[in-house]
Design an enzyme around this catalytic site. Structure first.
Site, PDB file in Angstrom:
ATOM      1  N   GLU A 134       0.808  -1.232   0.000  1.00  0.00           N
ATOM      2  CA  GLU A 134       0.000   0.000   0.000  1.00  0.00           C
ATOM      3  C   GLU A 134       0.841   1.282   0.000  1.00  0.00           C
ATOM      4  O   GLU A 134       0.514   2.229   0.720  1.00  0.00           O
ATOM      5  CB  GLU A 134      -0.925   0.022   1.237  1.00  0.00           C
ATOM      6  CG  GLU A 134      -1.910  -1.113   1.270  1.00  0.00           C
ATOM      7  CD  GLU A 134      -2.716  -1.172   2.568  1.00  0.00           C
ATOM      8  OE1 GLU A 134      -3.922  -1.394   2.498  1.00  0.00           O
ATOM      9  OE2 GLU A 134      -2.125  -0.991   3.667  1.00  0.00           O
TER      10      GLU A 134
HETATM   11  C1  TNX Z   1      -4.319  -3.937   4.783  1.00  0.00           C
HETATM   12  S1  TNX Z   1      -2.670  -6.205   4.259  1.00  0.00           S
HETATM   13  C2  TNX Z   1      -3.028  -3.705   5.214  1.00  0.00           C
HETATM   14  C3  TNX Z   1      -2.795  -3.309   6.609  1.00  0.00           C
HETATM   15  C4  TNX Z   1      -4.067  -3.154   7.368  1.00  0.00           C
HETATM   16  C5  TNX Z   1      -5.020  -4.275   6.993  1.00  0.00           C
HETATM   17  C6  TNX Z   1      -6.273  -4.274   7.790  1.00  0.00           C
HETATM   18  C7  TNX Z   1      -1.610  -5.206   4.100  1.00  0.00           C
HETATM   19  C8  TNX Z   1      -0.397  -5.718   3.541  1.00  0.00           C
HETATM   20  N1  TNX Z   1      -1.901  -3.960   4.476  1.00  0.00           N
HETATM   21  O1  TNX Z   1      -2.039  -2.131   6.670  1.00  0.00           O
HETATM   22  O2  TNX Z   1      -3.780  -3.172   8.722  1.00  0.00           O
HETATM   23  O3  TNX Z   1      -5.321  -4.162   5.650  1.00  0.00           O
HETATM   24  O4  TNX Z   1      -7.029  -5.401   7.525  1.00  0.00           O
END
Ligand code: TNX
Length: 521
Positions: A333
């Site tokens: 992300e």
């Molecule tokens: C996505 S999964 C994220 C996390 C969040 C999560 C909550 C991922 C690699 N990144 O930063 O905590 O969703 O479900």
């Protein structure tokens, strides 16, 4: 006179009745034991072994490391049964009524973690090629003992005879605990490790940094922990592990044959670091600490030299206290990092990790870069990223958010947790096969599975337990047991029997209506 005889006769009849009904409870079919993960093979021989007050745990003399495992086992066994079994050495099989732990070269298929458990009327004998196999086998004995313990009053315990041969399907079977969004102290992490150990899992991935908190002392950049670790989601006081405390966690995990995988997430999810050191920001100004739950707003300054010096220092210190092979670099992300900056960044960071003798693990986005053959992409969301990793010759760790995110609510009524990926009931968590989930990505491309517990909504051990149980045993079974042997309708009965251990351990679990808790004794 007649009347007087009637009462003792009734008494004797009652005793006989009680004895007989006890007899029917004596286990004589090992294949009916509720073991999770389900062992690869169980052959029952229809008799029973008796564990008594004077039973001891014998360890083969030449196996020092097994002594320590034997002590761990004695503590657990005595705790569960009220017995006071001692650990002793032996140069050959001990006499009747004891437990014997011994190393011996088993067939290659048993690997590092496989074991053979032979229970006869005389002896419980656990054999493995490596200490890790003895440790895993002990969990099987613990589960059988838990199933058959009527009370903690010391006394005899009957265990069905037979042979179990067992080894894992996947080499990596883990869970992730996000200690950044909310901080959890050393004791909570140790308890989490104990949960993994009971179900033969072998990896704990710790999310040590994120926008909301930096949780590991880095001596060359002290403000990371001091300032970056000073808060958490919701504005609580946060916290961090000193290197000594982290090493204590590593030691505790290692004694349970569990590898710690530390994650420092980058280039996004880095606000805690950016708030601690102004020079890491492109504009040279430190950001404010962040206690919300948004994602995607922060990024390292990918074209500043200091960024790489920083990463090198952090990974040097972290590698020195991490015996396991992996450093997790996050990579997810990074919505504020341009893709033309993200790709060379990940490539450089892979080199830094390699220079400290470690292998890269990263969320599936890292497959957009040029992966080293020994890098591993952790699939969570994007199928094409996972396929890209494999087409580059890298392997994949499976954590699909719709199946393996234990921060997801069980159903709309669950108060804790998120639901952006799915509601994950206990059967949803169990009913999937890592090797058939993604087209073109078979078993040979997968190192294993990991269940991820993000902690935006989870604030203490009680809440951790509620999200983890009873889903965790299912992930353990997916990682260990061949998919052809897995079936929800059969599994749910074994899961229901885990309630005894949950209660004995004081675990706060979700009593899913899909599990027949009250139908089994
Ligand atoms: C996505 S999964 C994220 C996390 C969040 C999560 C909550 C991922 C690699 N990144 O930063 O905590 O969703 O479900």
């Amino acid at each position: 006179m007649k009347k007087n005889l009637f009462i003792p006769a009734l008494f004797i009849a009652a005793i006989m009745f009680i004895t007989m009904s006890f007899k029917t409870k004596i286990p004589s079919d090992l294949s009916k034991e509720s073991i999770i993960p389900k062992p690869v093979s169980i052959t029952a021989t229809g008799d029973y072994f008796t564990l008594k007050k004077k039973s001891s745990i014998f360890v083969h003399v030449e196996a020092d490391e097994i002594m320590q495992i034997g002590q761990y086992f004695a503590d657990k066994l005595n705790g569960a049964t009220g017995l006071s079994a001692k650990v002793k050495t032996a140069s050959a099989e001990p006499g009747s009524g004891n437990i014997y732990l011994t190393l011996s070269n088993l067939d290659k298929k048993f690997g590092e973690e496989g074991y053979e458990l032979t229970i006869t009327k005389q002896l419980i004998k656990l054999t493995a090629s490596k200490p890790a196999g003895i440790f895993r086998g002990i969990q099987t004995i613990r589960q059988i003992v838990t199933n058959n313990t009527i009370s903690k009053k010391p006394g005899v315990l009957k265990i069905a005879t037979g042979t179990i041969t067992d080894y894992p399907e996947y080499s990596y079977r883990g869970a992730m605990l996000d200690v950044s969004r909310h901080f959890f102290g050393v004791d909570d992490v140790k308890q989490f490790i104990e949960f993994l150990a009971y179900y033969k899992m072998n990896a704990l991935h710790l999310g040590l940094s994120n926008d909301q908190g930096w949780r590991i002392e880095i001596k060359s950049w002290p403000n990371l922990a001091i300032h970056g670790g000073s808060t958490e989601v919701g504005g609580g006081q946060g916290g961090y592990y000193t290197q000594e405390q982290y090493s204590d966690i590593v030691r505790y995990a290692t004694e349970r044959y569990i590898t710690i995988v530390p994650e420092i997430d980058m280039p996004g999810h880095t606000n805690a670091a950016l708030a601690s050191y102004a020079e890491l920001n492109c504009n040279g100004k430190a950001t404010e600490l962040y206690t919300g739950t948004d994602v995607g707003f922060s990024t390292f300054c990918t074209d500043k030299e200091i960024t790489y010096k920083f990463i090198d220092d952090v990974f040097r210190e972290l590698s020195a206290i991490t015996p396991g092979p992996y450093i997790h670099i996050g990579g997810d992300e990074s919505h504020s990092t341009k893709i033309e900056d993200y790709i060379p960044f990940v490539n450089k960071v892979q080199e830094i990790v390699a220079s400290h003798g470690k292998q890269v693990l990263g969320w599936d986005e890292i497959a957009l870069a040029t992966l080293k053959p020994n890098s591993v992409a952790q699939h969570w969301a994007n199928v094409s990223n996972a396929q890209k990793a494999v087409s580059q010759g890298a392997k994949v760790l499976m954590s699909p958010s719709t199946k393996a995110y234990i921060d997801m609510k069980y159903n709309p009524a669950t108060s804790l947790g998120l639901h952006w990926a799915a509601y994950i009931e206990v059967d949803d968590a169990y009913n999937w096969d890592p090797a058939t989930l993604i087209p073109g990505l078979g078993k040979e491309s997968i190192i294993g599975i990991e269940a991820a517990l993000w902690s935006e909504t989870v604030t203490n051990l009680d809440e951790i337990e509620y999200m983890v149980f009873p889903r965790l045993p299912g992930y353990a079974e997916i990682g260990w047991t061949p998919s052809s042997m897995r079936n929800w309708d059969e599994y749910k009965i074994r899961l229901a029997k885990q309630e005894k251990w949950f209660n004995a351990t004081g675990i706060n679990f979700y009593k899913s209506p899909r599990v027949p808790w009250n139908d089994v004794k």
